[in-house]
Write a protein that holds these residues in place. Structure first.
Motif, PDB file in Angstrom:
ATOM      1  N   ILE A 179       0.837  -1.198   0.000  1.00 12.88           N
ATOM      2  CA  ILE A 179       0.000   0.000   0.000  1.00 12.88           C
ATOM      3  C   ILE A 179       0.873   1.249   0.000  1.00 12.88           C
ATOM      4  N   LYS A 180       1.969   1.201   0.754  1.00  8.25           N
ATOM      5  CA  LYS A 180       2.926   2.325   0.772  1.00  8.25           C
ATOM      6  C   LYS A 180       3.429   2.630  -0.629  1.00  8.25           C
ATOM      7  N   GLU A 181       3.796   1.568  -1.336  1.00  6.53           N
ATOM      8  CA  GLU A 181       4.318   1.753  -2.693  1.00  6.53           C
ATOM      9  C   GLU A 181       3.295   2.448  -3.570  1.00  6.53           C
ATOM     10  N   GLU A 182       2.067   2.000  -3.442  1.00  2.24           N
ATOM     11  CA  GLU A 182       1.023   2.608  -4.262  1.00  2.24           C
ATOM     12  C   GLU A 182       0.827   4.075  -3.901  1.00  2.24           C
ATOM     13  N   GLN A 183       0.879   4.316  -2.589  1.00  2.00           N
ATOM     14  CA  GLN A 183       0.718   5.706  -2.156  1.00  2.00           C
ATOM     15  C   GLN A 183       1.868   6.560  -2.675  1.00  2.00           C
ATOM     16  N   ALA A 184       3.079   6.005  -2.577  1.00  2.00           N
ATOM     17  CA  ALA A 184       4.244   6.746  -3.041  1.00  2.00           C
ATOM     18  C   ALA A 184       4.079   7.074  -4.520  1.00  2.00           C
ATOM     19  N   ALA A 185       3.617   6.079  -5.257  1.00  5.79           N
ATOM     20  CA  ALA A 185       3.445   6.282  -6.694  1.00  5.79           C
ATOM     21  C   ALA A 185       2.449   7.398  -6.958  1.00  5.79           C
ATOM     22  N   SER A 186       1.389   7.442  -6.170  1.00  5.99           N
ATOM     23  CA  SER A 186       0.395   8.472  -6.444  1.00  5.99           C
ATOM     24  C   SER A 186       0.891   9.839  -5.989  1.00  5.99           C
ATOM     25  N   GLU A 187       1.778   9.836  -4.970  1.00  6.08           N
ATOM     26  CA  GLU A 187       2.357  11.122  -4.576  1.00  6.08           C
ATOM     27  C   GLU A 187       3.253  11.670  -5.674  1.00  6.08           C
ATOM     28  N   ASP A 188       3.914  10.724  -6.391  1.00  8.36           N
ATOM     29  CA  ASP A 188       4.701  11.137  -7.546  1.00  8.36           C
ATOM     30  C   ASP A 188       3.840  11.916  -8.517  1.00  8.36           C
ATOM     31  N   VAL A 189       2.665  11.393  -8.712  1.00  7.56           N
ATOM     32  CA  VAL A 189       1.779  12.044  -9.671  1.00  7.56           C
ATOM     33  C   VAL A 189       1.429  13.448  -9.192  1.00  7.56           C
TER      34      VAL A 189
END
Ligand code: HEM
Ligand code: HEM
Ligand code: SF4
Ligand code: SF4
Lengths: 376, 238
Positions: A356-366
């Motif tokens: 879930i962290k990874e996904e969140q990080a990815a969306s923060e990138d966006v």
């Protein structure tokens, strides 16, 4: 059936000094008992004038004789007499004068002389444990007797819950393996007349049908005459309007009980019991249990002893302890499920943290505009 | 993991969604009215029977929704043969090797949570499909026992088709008790089901919750039925 050696029912009645008027009155009674319209009186009369008396063998096995007791208490004076007169009761342990060897001879006589013509009537269930030793008559097991007698019977009536579904002696754990008759014999038409006991008029009515039409009455899926067992006690109960209105007795000593509200919440089995109590009532139409303030216990239904307790709507759940209903088990399982869900949710947040962290990080990138193509 | 590229996939067609919500709604109504039939409210009052009919109404609602539930269920079976590949009946029975593999995978990933390999399936995964199959069997059981009981109070031909269950189970009493007990299956199912839908939405981020509303799920490019064969970064449908 045309056995010349036997007089017809009308001839037999005459020999007893019955007048034509009395005979016709009896025929009218019987027609009414069958639930037939007045126009059928002629048909019944004709049948009784031409039918020879039906030889009957009436057996008693594991039972309390309440069926016989009920039968001889038929409401209208003499109805049972009439019926008993119309049949030729060649063998019945409780009512016959003969005993011992003579009784056995009478039985053997009828079985050989009227093979394929006699009516077999059974009161009581048959134990099958230990080779059937729990019920022996004249040195033979009930099982033996039933099988022999059934082989030559024209038809069979099983009186009461004992013979039709085992009743109390078949209740768990059923130590003698008490078995209803229809599970023991085949090849003979069987009429089940359950009840503990059956209503007298239902019993006489069933016999009269056989006498008058020489034919098995229409039966339902459990082999019961439709004329008496096609409706639930609930469908003919005079308290039914209270049921539909939601007016229930909540305890035997409350106001609602005094007002005669519906006994559903006191465990009434009327909604699952097929019997004629609501229509015919008992003891000459005086009353029936519900009218006296007691819920129906379902005495004409299979297993009614095991479906307890009588005073609760929902029974004990099979295989669980006393006082355990399906609802209690359901609530327990529901609690376990909720705990399981909570545990799983916690576990998810621990074990899947990285994902879930990874996904969140990815969306923060966006969000930061660092990625060209964000997820949609 | 890199930035996800997701593509929309139309998974649940309108008939499936319509079925789903009608089914969920009627199940809730049937459980509530059924429970009331089994344990009516205790009202102490001096009313006359002729002025009230509330219990009759509860039963009436139960029977109306029983018919709705039954025909909706029949419709879903039909749709299992004519609907899209995600609605197809083959999803519900693990006949293929691939499904068995997936069952093991789902147990490891979602239940025991031992690893995080993504589950490819877009529609029902193999465990979900089989669970729904068991649920359909419970639907069937509830319809048979319900209509079997109803046969005694109705003149209609449909309930009569189920009257055989009564002698088979030994009498109305047993039928009724099992009909009551199965209500709990549906309550437990709904608890777990709704949780799992939220769980999948949370962990997989495919839009599981909204999928039963809109029909669309958001699937990673490498598993997307169309996009997976195309070059990356081009033609992602939004
Ligand atoms: C699938 C969801 C269903 C659930 C959860 C459900 C639940 C229940 C429950 C808990 C009872 C009370 C039993 C008792 O303790 O006496 C009941 C009664 C009953 N249900 Fe259902 N039921 C469902 C579907 C159906 C269907 C499809 C029918 C078909 C007609 C049906 C017909 C009946 C009948 C006839 C009764 C007895 C009502 C009475 O005697 O007044 N049910 N139900
Ligand atoms: C009483 C409540 C509910 C019942 C009885 C129920 C029942 C079902 C059934 C039988 C299916 C299988 C559908 C099919 O393919 O025919 C299903 C699938 C599904 N339901 Fe529900 N449902 C309930 C509530 C919900 C809720 C509240 C949601 C979320 C908002 C939801 C979302 C879904 C989704 C997303 C699927 C597809 C699951 C998958 O991918 O395998 N359901 N539900
Ligand atoms: S008292 Fe029993 S049989 Fe009569 S209406 Fe109530 S539940 Fe039905
Ligand atoms: S009311 Fe019920 S328990 Fe009582 S005699 Fe009739 S069927 Fe048997």
């Amino acid at each position: 059936m045309s056995t010349n050696s036997r007089p017809t029912i009308w001839e037999h009645a005459q020999s007893k000094g019955v007048s034509r008027r009395e005979f016709l009155t009896a025929c009218a009674w019987m027609t009414a008992m069958l639930g037939l319209p007045a126009s059928a009186v002629a048909q019944v009369t004709k049948a009784l004038e031409t039918q020879p008396r039906l030889p009957v063998l009436w057996f008693h096995f594991q039972e309390c004789t309440c069926c016989s007791e009920s039968f001889i208490r038929s409401s209208h004076p003499g109805i049972a007499d009439i019926v008993l007169d119309k049949i030729s009761l060649d063998y019945t342990e409780t009512l016959m004068a003969a005993s011992g060897k003579q009784a056995e001879e009478a039985l053997r006589d009828t079985m050989t002389k009227y093979k394929g013509k006699y009516l077999m009537v059974v009161e009581g269930s048959v134990p099958t444990a230990e080779g059937g030793v729990y019920c022996c008559i004249g040195g033979r097991t009930a099982l033996d007797i039933v099988q022999e007698a059934a082989a030559g019977a024209k038809a069979m009536i099983c009186w009461g819950s004992c013979a039709s579904n085992g009743c109390v002696q078949a209740a768990k754990p059923n130590p003698t393996q008490a078995t209803p008759i229809h599970k023991l014999v085949s090849g003979v038409p069987i009429i089940n007349v359950p009840g503990c006991p059956p209503i007298a008029e239902v019993m006489t009515g069933t016999i009269v049908h056989l006498l008058a039409f020489d034919r098995i009455p229409q039966l339902d899926g459990l082999g019961r005459p439709k004329a008496f067992y096609s409706r639930r006690v609930h469908d003919t109960c005079y308290r039914r309007p209270n049921y539909d209105a939601g007016l229930f007795v909540n305890s035997f000593d409350d106001e609602n009980a005094k007002r005669g509200f519906c006994l559903y919440k006191m465990g009434c089995r009327g909604p699952v019991t097929y019997n004629a109590c609501g229509v015919m009532r008992w003891n000459g139409g005086v009353s029936f249990p519900i009218q006296s303030g007691h819920p129906c216990i379902g005495c004409s239904e299979g297993n009614f002893w095991d479906n307890g307790p009588f005073y609760r709507h929902l029974p004990n759940f099979p295989g669980f302890g006393i006082e355990t209903t399906a609802d209690k088990i359901g609530v327990g399982l529901g609690a376990v499920t909720v705990v399981g869900i909570a545990a799983h949710a916690i576990s998810t947040n621990i074990r899947k943290r990285h994902l879930i962290k990874e996904e969140q990080a990815a969306s923060e990138d966006v969000k930061d505009g660092r990625a060209e193509q964000g997820g949609s | 993991m890199q930035t996800q590229t997701l593509g929309r996939v139309y998974v649940w067609e309108i008939p499936v969604r319509f079925y789903h919500w009608l089914n969920a709604f009627s199940l809730v109504v049937l459980c509530v009215t059924g429970y009331l039939i089994g344990a009516p409210l205790a009202i102490q009052q001096a009313s006359e029977a002729s002025f009230a009919y509330w219990f009759g109404k509860v039963r009436f609602i139960h029977f109306v929704f029983a018919y709705i539930f039954f025909f909706n269920f029949l419709f879903r079976i039909y749709w299992g043969f004519v609907g899209n590949r995600y609605a197809n009946w083959k999803n519900f029975l693990p006949f293929r090797k691939k499904q068995w593999k997936e069952i093991k995978q789902v147990i490891a990933v979602d239940i025991l949570q031992r690893d995080n390999t993504p589950i490819e399936t877009i529609g029902h995964n193999a465990v979900a499909g089989f669970t729904y199959f068991m649920t359909f069997l419970a639907f069937l059981f509830q319809c048979i026992t319900g209509f079997g009981l109803y046969a005694a109070m109705s003149k209609a031909w449909l309930p009569k088709l189920f009257a055989w269950i009564v002698p088979l189970m030994g009498g109305d009493f047993a039928v009724r008790q099992w009909h009551h007990a199965f209500m709990w299956f549906f309550i437990l199912f709904a608890l777990v089901h709704v949780y799992i839908v939220f769980y999948h939405d949370y962990v997989e981020g495919r839009g599981e919750i909204s999928s039963m509303g809109s029909g669309w799920k958001f699937i990673e490019k490498e598993y997307h039925p169309i996009l997976k064969d195309e070059k990356p970064a081009s033609g992602i449908k939004k």
